[in-house]
Design an enzyme around this catalytic site. Structure first.
Site, PDB file in Angstrom:
ATOM      1  N   LYS A 189      -7.870 -13.203  -7.149  1.00 51.00           N
ATOM      2  CA  LYS A 189      -7.131 -14.266  -7.842  1.00 51.00           C
ATOM      3  C   LYS A 189      -7.990 -14.940  -8.906  1.00 51.00           C
ATOM      4  O   LYS A 189      -7.469 -15.425  -9.903  1.00 51.00           O
ATOM      5  CB  LYS A 189      -6.560 -15.270  -6.836  1.00 51.00           C
ATOM      6  CG  LYS A 189      -5.483 -14.635  -5.972  1.00 51.00           C
ATOM      7  CD  LYS A 189      -4.386 -15.577  -5.530  1.00 51.00           C
ATOM      8  CE  LYS A 189      -3.247 -14.758  -4.935  1.00 51.00           C
ATOM      9  NZ  LYS A 189      -2.212 -15.519  -4.293  1.00 51.00           N
ATOM     10  N   LYS A 220      -1.552  -3.839  -4.775  1.00 49.22           N
ATOM     11  CA  LYS A 220      -0.456  -4.197  -3.866  1.00 49.22           C
ATOM     12  C   LYS A 220       0.691  -4.848  -4.629  1.00 49.22           C
ATOM     13  O   LYS A 220       0.475  -5.453  -5.683  1.00 49.22           O
ATOM     14  CB  LYS A 220      -0.957  -5.101  -2.726  1.00 49.22           C
ATOM     15  CG  LYS A 220      -1.139  -6.536  -3.091  1.00 49.22           C
ATOM     16  CD  LYS A 220      -1.179  -7.418  -1.847  1.00 49.22           C
ATOM     17  CE  LYS A 220      -1.171  -8.868  -2.291  1.00 49.22           C
ATOM     18  NZ  LYS A 220      -0.590  -9.812  -1.412  1.00 49.22           N
ATOM     19  N   LYS A 229       4.430 -10.965  -5.452  1.00 51.68           N
ATOM     20  CA  LYS A 229       5.551 -11.701  -6.044  1.00 51.68           C
ATOM     21  C   LYS A 229       5.189 -12.344  -7.371  1.00 51.68           C
ATOM     22  O   LYS A 229       6.059 -12.582  -8.197  1.00 51.68           O
ATOM     23  CB  LYS A 229       6.167 -12.709  -5.064  1.00 51.68           C
ATOM     24  CG  LYS A 229       5.259 -13.656  -4.358  1.00 51.68           C
ATOM     25  CD  LYS A 229       6.072 -14.606  -3.482  1.00 51.68           C
ATOM     26  CE  LYS A 229       5.625 -14.638  -2.044  1.00 51.68           C
ATOM     27  NZ  LYS A 229       4.211 -14.993  -1.823  1.00 51.68           N
TER      28      LYS A 229
HETATM   29  N1  AQP Z   1       2.429  -5.737  -0.787  1.00 53.91           N
HETATM   30  C1  AQP Z   1       2.488  -6.173   0.456  1.00 53.91           C
HETATM   31  N2  AQP Z   1       2.671  -5.321   1.490  1.00 53.91           N
HETATM   32  C2  AQP Z   1       2.747  -5.778   2.763  1.00 53.91           C
HETATM   33  N3  AQP Z   1       2.650  -7.090   3.099  1.00 53.91           N
HETATM   34  C3  AQP Z   1       2.483  -7.974   2.101  1.00 53.91           C
HETATM   35  N4  AQP Z   1       2.354  -9.322   2.075  1.00 53.91           N
HETATM   36  C4  AQP Z   1       2.195  -9.734   0.795  1.00 53.91           C
HETATM   37  N5  AQP Z   1       2.217  -8.686  -0.039  1.00 53.91           N
HETATM   38  C5  AQP Z   1       2.392  -7.572   0.729  1.00 53.91           C
HETATM   39  C6  AQP Z   1       2.414 -10.167   3.260  1.00 53.91           C
HETATM   40  O1  AQP Z   1       3.422 -11.161   3.023  1.00 53.91           O
HETATM   41  C7  AQP Z   1       3.043 -12.361   3.713  1.00 53.91           C
HETATM   42  C8  AQP Z   1       3.215 -13.536   2.808  1.00 53.91           C
HETATM   43  O2  AQP Z   1       2.304 -13.446   1.731  1.00 53.91           O
HETATM   44  P1  AQP Z   1       1.854 -14.768   0.985  1.00 53.91           P
HETATM   45  O3  AQP Z   1       3.030 -15.389   0.367  1.00 53.91           O
HETATM   46  O4  AQP Z   1       1.116 -15.634   1.919  1.00 53.91           O
HETATM   47  O5  AQP Z   1       0.863 -14.366  -0.120  1.00 53.91           O
HETATM   48  P2  AQP Z   1       0.265 -13.034  -0.607  1.00 53.91           P
HETATM   49  O6  AQP Z   1      -0.281 -12.202   0.497  1.00 53.91           O
HETATM   50  O7  AQP Z   1      -0.711 -13.390  -1.698  1.00 53.91           O
HETATM   51  O8  AQP Z   1       1.582 -12.336  -1.184  1.00 53.91           O
HETATM   52  P3  AQP Z   1       1.992 -12.038  -2.641  1.00 53.91           P
HETATM   53  O9  AQP Z   1       3.397 -11.541  -2.606  1.00 53.91           O
HETATM   54  O10 AQP Z   1       0.973 -11.142  -3.275  1.00 53.91           O
HETATM   55  O11 AQP Z   1       1.984 -13.463  -3.321  1.00 53.91           O
HETATM   56  P4  AQP Z   1       1.229 -13.959  -4.616  1.00 53.91           P
HETATM   57  O12 AQP Z   1       1.676 -13.044  -5.725  1.00 53.91           O
HETATM   58  O13 AQP Z   1       1.679 -15.367  -4.815  1.00 53.91           O
HETATM   59  O14 AQP Z   1      -0.231 -13.873  -4.347  1.00 53.91           O
HETATM   60  C9  AQP Z   1       1.620 -12.175   4.193  1.00 53.91           C
HETATM   61  O15 AQP Z   1       1.636 -11.901   5.581  1.00 53.91           O
HETATM   62  C10 AQP Z   1       1.122 -10.977   3.434  1.00 53.91           C
HETATM   63  O16 AQP Z   1       0.178 -10.240   4.166  1.00 53.91           O
END
Ligand code: AQP
Length: 337
Positions: free
Chosen positions: A117, A199, A202
């Site tokens: 990040k 990965k 969002k």
């Molecule tokens: N690509 C993924 N595959 C499987 N699991 C995933 N998770 C996130 N991306 C994947 C799981 O979703 C849960 C919630 O995630 P989060 O909102 O806490 O943040 P994150 O892991 O940083 O997810 P994002 O979608 O990538 O959000 P942003 O873009 O805001 O950083 C967690 O259990 C995570 O493991």
């Protein structure tokens, strides 16, 4: 008073940083619904975590409510689970401060999410981003969670949570439950459709890379058609050499319950075009009922407000109990009640 159960406690959170993705769904949220029958579950929209990246206030408020409505739409029952906003239970921040004093800078600097990040948001490498894992440790330890259902990307954060808990327990006696990560066997890491070595996220600025849970069927089909594969043509599972097609096979396997070997067998004579359509259809069918429920829930402001209020009250009751114990163990002067 709250009813206590003897069931194991599950805690997990999700950031309202955008509409949830297929990765969030397969890696985390879908499993939460399954666990609610067997465990005592608490699921939190972690709005404070989301502030580590700049948010537009009006959009952000909407995103918080949308996140809650989406969790309900995927089937989380507010009677069976405690659902709430992190910022409505101030003990998360209080415990986070205390745990900061038992966490080392070196440990935090090793966190992959911080490094990723920091690269993505080079103009805003704030202290919150660095401290994110300690707030996450507080989220989990505040409720003495036994299990934390997350995608594979969060494994490192669960490990540091365990280290902090063990360190604290060694200093002050048994205080926190040392939690375990609960990572699904299939779909723990869904990859971007455009860059299958990254990965799916969002907050990815490239909307074609990500399937959102509220995407219309035609959008899902279009994104799948554009998904990066390779110049070869076999439907073969090989994440190293064929990361794009392997990701699609992994998605189909997670949604249908078939193994990737079965999929490889059944689809061996298919071209990439037909296979992509098959995956798109599986996603559309999975999200159709969720999207319908979401549309109704989103409008029911009164119901959402009640869920949020009840959830915060139930979570606060539990959180206060742990926080008081921690304060006492550390030697902070007792508060008059
Ligand atoms: N690509 C993924 N595959 C499987 N699991 C995933 N998770 C996130 N991306 C994947 C799981 O979703 C849960 C919630 O995630 P989060 O909102 O806490 O943040 P994150 O892991 O940083 O997810 P994002 O979608 O990538 O959000 P942003 O873009 O805001 O950083 C967690 O259990 C995570 O493991």
């Amino acid at each position: 008073m709250q009813q206590e159960t003897q069931k194991k406690l599950i805690f997990s959170g999700i950031q309202p940083t955008g509409v949830f993705t297929l990765g969030n769904y397969i890696g985390a949220v879908r499993n939460w619904g399954i666990l609610q029958e067997e465990y005592d579950c608490m699921y939190c929209v972690v709005d404070l975590h989301a502030l580590t990246v700049r948010q537009n206030p009006t959009e952000f408020r909407k995103a918080c409510y949308r996140a809650l409505a989406l969790l309900l739409a995927t089937g989380l029952d507010p009677q069976k689970n405690i659902l709430y906003f992190q910022s409505h239970v101030p003990q998360h921040c209080e415990l986070s401060w205390l745990l900061n004093c038992y966490t080392y800078m070196g440990e935090l600097s090793r966190m992959t999410q911080f490094k990723d990040k920091s690269e993505k948001h080079a103009d805003n490498i704030n202290a919150g981003l660095f401290d994110y894992p300690v707030l996450m440790a507080a989220d989990i330890l505040l409720y003495n969670a036994d299990l934390v259902p997350v995608g594979a990307d969060q494994k490192q954060h669960i490990e540091i949570t365990r280290d902090i808990a063990i360190r604290f327990n060694n200093l002050y006696g048994d205080t926190f439950t040392v939690p375990e990560a609960y990572i699904p066997k299939s779909g723990a890491r869904i990859m971007s459709l455009s860059e299958p070595d990254q990965k799916m996220s969002k907050s990815d600025p490239n909307a074609n890379a990500t399937i959102y849970m509220l995407d219309e069927p035609d959008v899902i089909v279009r994104k799948l058609k554009r998904a990066v594969t390779d110049s070869d043509s076999g439907i073969v599972f090989d994440p190293e050499k064929k990361p794009g097609i392997s990701n699609l096979m992994n998605i189909l396997s997670s949604l249908t319950g078939k193994t990737v070997a079965q999929i490889q067998d059944e689809c061996s004579s298919m071209g990439y075009g037909d296979f992509k359509l098959m995956v798109a259809e599986a996603i559309v069918e999975e999200f159709r009922p969720i999207q319908e429920r979401f549309k109704a829930l989103e409008k029911d402001k009164q119901f959402l407000a009640q869920v949020i209020k009840d959830g915060a009250a139930r979570a606060s009751y539990r959180a206060l109990r742990t926080l008081s114990k921690v304060q006492k163990r550390i030697g902070l002067p007792p508060r008059e009640r």
